[in-house]
Design an enzyme around this catalytic site. Structure first.
Site, PDB file in Angstrom:
ATOM      1  N   ARG A 190     -16.375   6.354 -20.808  1.00  0.00           N
ATOM      2  CA  ARG A 190     -17.674   6.894 -21.268  1.00  0.00           C
ATOM      3  C   ARG A 190     -17.587   7.611 -22.597  1.00  0.00           C
ATOM      4  O   ARG A 190     -18.585   7.788 -23.293  1.00  0.00           O
ATOM      5  CB  ARG A 190     -18.167   7.935 -20.259  1.00  0.00           C
ATOM      6  CG  ARG A 190     -18.576   7.386 -18.934  1.00  0.00           C
ATOM      7  CD  ARG A 190     -18.966   8.530 -18.040  1.00  0.00           C
ATOM      8  NE  ARG A 190     -20.292   8.999 -18.395  1.00  0.00           N
ATOM      9  CZ  ARG A 190     -21.365   8.860 -17.619  1.00  0.00           C
ATOM     10  NH1 ARG A 190     -21.244   8.293 -16.436  1.00  0.00           N
ATOM     11  NH2 ARG A 190     -22.540   9.278 -18.000  1.00  0.00           N
ATOM     12  N   LYS A 199      -6.274   0.595  -4.948  1.00  0.00           N
ATOM     13  CA  LYS A 199      -6.609   1.326  -3.750  1.00  0.00           C
ATOM     14  C   LYS A 199      -7.073   2.730  -4.120  1.00  0.00           C
ATOM     15  O   LYS A 199      -6.704   3.199  -5.187  1.00  0.00           O
ATOM     16  CB  LYS A 199      -5.426   1.397  -2.794  1.00  0.00           C
ATOM     17  CG  LYS A 199      -4.254   2.239  -3.307  1.00  0.00           C
ATOM     18  CD  LYS A 199      -3.196   2.382  -2.266  1.00  0.00           C
ATOM     19  CE  LYS A 199      -3.358   3.625  -1.456  1.00  0.00           C
ATOM     20  NZ  LYS A 199      -2.948   4.862  -2.118  1.00  0.00           N
ATOM     21  N   HIS A 237       0.876  -1.281  -4.777  1.00  0.00           N
ATOM     22  CA  HIS A 237       1.993  -1.322  -5.722  1.00  0.00           C
ATOM     23  C   HIS A 237       3.352  -1.368  -5.032  1.00  0.00           C
ATOM     24  O   HIS A 237       4.344  -1.711  -5.642  1.00  0.00           O
ATOM     25  CB  HIS A 237       1.891  -0.184  -6.742  1.00  0.00           C
ATOM     26  CG  HIS A 237       2.334   1.149  -6.231  1.00  0.00           C
ATOM     27  ND1 HIS A 237       1.556   1.922  -5.420  1.00  0.00           N
ATOM     28  CD2 HIS A 237       3.479   1.843  -6.411  1.00  0.00           C
ATOM     29  CE1 HIS A 237       2.198   3.038  -5.126  1.00  0.00           C
ATOM     30  NE2 HIS A 237       3.378   3.024  -5.708  1.00  0.00           N
ATOM     31  N   GLU A 249       8.092  11.864   0.645  1.00  0.00           N
ATOM     32  CA  GLU A 249       7.910  12.309  -0.740  1.00  0.00           C
ATOM     33  C   GLU A 249       8.210  13.802  -0.811  1.00  0.00           C
ATOM     34  O   GLU A 249       7.845  14.541   0.103  1.00  0.00           O
ATOM     35  CB  GLU A 249       6.467  12.072  -1.178  1.00  0.00           C
ATOM     36  CG  GLU A 249       6.076  10.620  -1.202  1.00  0.00           C
ATOM     37  CD  GLU A 249       4.687  10.437  -1.796  1.00  0.00           C
ATOM     38  OE1 GLU A 249       4.575  10.304  -3.011  1.00  0.00           O
ATOM     39  OE2 GLU A 249       3.713  10.465  -1.025  1.00  0.00           O
ATOM     40  N   ASP A 271      -3.986   7.186   2.809  1.00  0.00           N
ATOM     41  CA  ASP A 271      -3.312   7.106   1.507  1.00  0.00           C
ATOM     42  C   ASP A 271      -2.041   6.256   1.571  1.00  0.00           C
ATOM     43  O   ASP A 271      -1.720   5.552   0.620  1.00  0.00           O
ATOM     44  CB  ASP A 271      -2.975   8.527   1.035  1.00  0.00           C
ATOM     45  CG  ASP A 271      -2.499   8.576  -0.409  1.00  0.00           C
ATOM     46  OD1 ASP A 271      -3.116   7.886  -1.242  1.00  0.00           O
ATOM     47  OD2 ASP A 271      -1.515   9.288  -0.702  1.00  0.00           O
ATOM     48  N   HIS A 286       0.522   0.939   2.205  1.00  0.00           N
ATOM     49  CA  HIS A 286       1.942   0.740   1.901  1.00  0.00           C
ATOM     50  C   HIS A 286       2.794   0.535   3.166  1.00  0.00           C
ATOM     51  O   HIS A 286       3.579  -0.401   3.254  1.00  0.00           O
ATOM     52  CB  HIS A 286       2.502   1.931   1.123  1.00  0.00           C
ATOM     53  CG  HIS A 286       1.723   2.267  -0.110  1.00  0.00           C
ATOM     54  ND1 HIS A 286       1.187   1.304  -0.930  1.00  0.00           N
ATOM     55  CD2 HIS A 286       1.396   3.460  -0.677  1.00  0.00           C
ATOM     56  CE1 HIS A 286       0.559   1.891  -1.944  1.00  0.00           C
ATOM     57  NE2 HIS A 286       0.672   3.205  -1.806  1.00  0.00           N
ATOM     58  N   LYS A 295       4.098  14.233   2.593  1.00  0.00           N
ATOM     59  CA  LYS A 295       4.285  14.892   1.295  1.00  0.00           C
ATOM     60  C   LYS A 295       5.045  16.192   1.513  1.00  0.00           C
ATOM     61  O   LYS A 295       5.044  16.755   2.602  1.00  0.00           O
ATOM     62  CB  LYS A 295       2.935  15.179   0.654  1.00  0.00           C
ATOM     63  CG  LYS A 295       2.204  13.893   0.304  1.00  0.00           C
ATOM     64  CD  LYS A 295       1.406  14.035  -0.964  1.00  0.00           C
ATOM     65  CE  LYS A 295       0.721  12.749  -1.336  1.00  0.00           C
ATOM     66  NZ  LYS A 295       1.501  11.888  -2.221  1.00  0.00           N
TER      67      LYS A 295
END
Ligand code: BG6
Length: 488
Positions: free
Chosen positions: A43, A142, A172, A210, A229, A234, A334
């Protein structure tokens, strides 16, 4: 072959963190077809030169060998142009059409690196402006929806303007060299196939840990959670790669047909398994890598009363002849103790013991995905200390490993996931992309768990940042995940 790559969300986080660096690496390696253009769309009122400067400033933050020299960047920047667009305005698509018409490229890639809420609008507008030609390819990032209905709505909107073979849904993980090696291990080598079944495999663990928290994505993550997520996409794609039947050939639909069958064979949830086969957690403050870190509820953008899960462990079963009764444990979170993604295939123990073997000493194949990429086969051998206790050693076996390090063997400079996937889009190879029916099936399977948790089913368990999640303290969770002593 000439191509135009239109990057919607051209000034966004994904564009500069993943896509531009990947495109640059492809350019540097000489794998980007000559005669290509990259059209950033956003934008902001920017000229081409200002957009190039914007991207240049981002590259200046890159460290080490991946950072371009000034001269290299200038050559790369010659591919970049900018189109200012308000994605809700039909007139802006007409202008995009004019920019594309100047070139008449063989392939036009529309990459939607925007908020998913815009996917439907962009597809409709592309159709209305006639930008859905046989040369068009659409790339969707995603998350594609937040449940089955919203995923279907996006897929329906896409289907109205393009055919399935023009649509590239990115997961990915499928672009990671380690995941491609999983396909190579299973379908390029005959060694494991006879063992790859319930008669020989006791259970399989998939771990995607992670150490990072939610970073700057607190608001997004808070409305998403680990199940949407990481698991819906995945982890389930990894499960498919592990459990699928050998495809009849390496073509995209042959592979995707087999993955779809796995998803369809996932044992549906029951009131009992919803309670007993899934655990969710949320990180509290703790220490990661020696540094004190905040808890999830203190992260910017996260609601202080949030019940969003940052950790999921679950037990899945696949109801077919190959896998009936074999648990697949999926665990992701996480702010865990380390960044570590790996799969452990636990084989059944020898049927009759003539040696003294450690309690948990069955053969295991560990497939390391990241940070290292490799394979380790755990076997049993006669102990090394047989000089000290020769008689005992004759009966006692010691676990040993055959270790293969793909990073050492092939180098760490292999083509990265996004680079590989972008080149596949430009070349029109769909093997590593997810078909709409696969995606819908994955949503169908996770949805009962989403609803169960929304309805305050089995509660959220806190875990200290830097730990391995709530697993070890929870008796129910212990029945889901074998103890960590059996990990790689
Ligand atoms: C993304 C998730 O899809 O994958 C992130 O949205 C996650 O939350 C990331 O951190 C993990 O990818 P990788 O390649 O770093 O393991």
């Amino acid at each position: 072959m000439s191509f135009d790559l239109v990057l919607f969300g051209g000034t966004g986080d994904l564009a500069w963190r993943k896509l531009m660096p990947a495109l640059f690496q492809a350019f540097r390696h000489g794998s980007l077809p000559a005669g290509g253009r990259i059209l950033g769309v956003a934008r902001d009122a920017l000229s081409d030169a200002q957009y190039r400067d914007f991207i240049r400033a981002r590259f200046e933050q890159v460290e080490g060998a991946k950072r371009p020299s000034a001269e290299e960047f200038d050559r790369f920047a010659a591919l970049l142009t900018y189109v200012r667009m308000d994605l809700s305005q039909p007139a802006d698509y007409t202008r995009l059409g004019q920019a594309l018409a100047q070139r008449q490229a063989d392939t036009v890639v529309m990459y939607l690196a925007t908020a998913p809420a815009l996917f439907t609008t962009v597809c409709e507008q592309l159709g209305a402006a006639g930008l859905n030609t046989p040369h068009t390819r659409l790339v969707l990032e995603k998350p594609l929806g937040h449940d089955l209905a919203s995923n279907r709505a996006i897929n329906d909107a896409v289907r109205r303007v393009l055919s399935e073979r023009q649509v590239f849904r990115i997961d990915h993980y499928l672009g990671k060299p380690a995941v491609q090696n999983l396909f190579a291990l299973r379908f390029g080598n005959a060694l494991f196939e006879p063992l790859w079944r319930r008669e020989h495999i006791d259970h399989i663990q998939i771990t995607i840990a992670e150490d990072l928290g939610v970073e700057k994505r607190g608001a997004f993550y808070d409305s998403t959670g680990a199940l949407r997520d990481m698991v819906q996409n995945h982890a389930l794609q990894l499960l498919c790669a592990l459990a699928m039947e050998p495809p009849i050939n390496a073509h995209a639909d042959a592979i995707r047909d087999e993955k779809l069958k796995v998803l369809r064979s996932l044992q549906p949830w029951t009131p009992q398994t919803l309670e007993q086969h899934a655990v969710r957690g949320q990180y509290a403050a703790g220490r990661v890598g020696g540094e004190a870190v905040a808890g999830y509820l203190q992260e910017p953008g996260v609601s202080p009363e949030s019940t969003t899960e940052t950790f999921v462990a679950l037990r899945a079963e696949i109801a077919n002849w190959r896998w009936a009764g074999v648990p697949f444990y999926i665990r992701t979170g996480k702010r865990l103790a380390a960044r570590d993604a790996h799969i452990v295939v636990n084989f059944r123990p020898a049927p009759h013991a003539i040696f003294d073997t450690p309690m948990d000493a069955a053969n295991r194949l560990v497939i390391h995905l990241q940070p290292r990429d490799g394979l380790a086969l755990h076997l049993l051998a006669q102990g090394q200390d047989n000089r000290q206790t020769p008689r005992a050693a004759a009966h006692t076996l010691t676990p040993v490993q055959l270790d293969l390090d793909f990073d050492k063997r092939f180098g760490t400079e292999r083509v990265g996931a996004y680079e590989r996937l972008l080149l596949d889009v430009i070349d029109g190879r769909l093997n590593l992309f997810v078909r709409s029916d696969e995606q819908e099936e994955a949503w169908r399977w996770v949805e009962p768990l989403l609803h169960h948790w929304q309805g305050h089913g089995r509660g959220l368990q806190p875990y200290a940042a830097g730990s391995w999640g709530p697993i070890s303290d929870d008796p129910l969770a212990r029945s889901i995940e074998p103890p960590h002593t059996r990990r790689a």
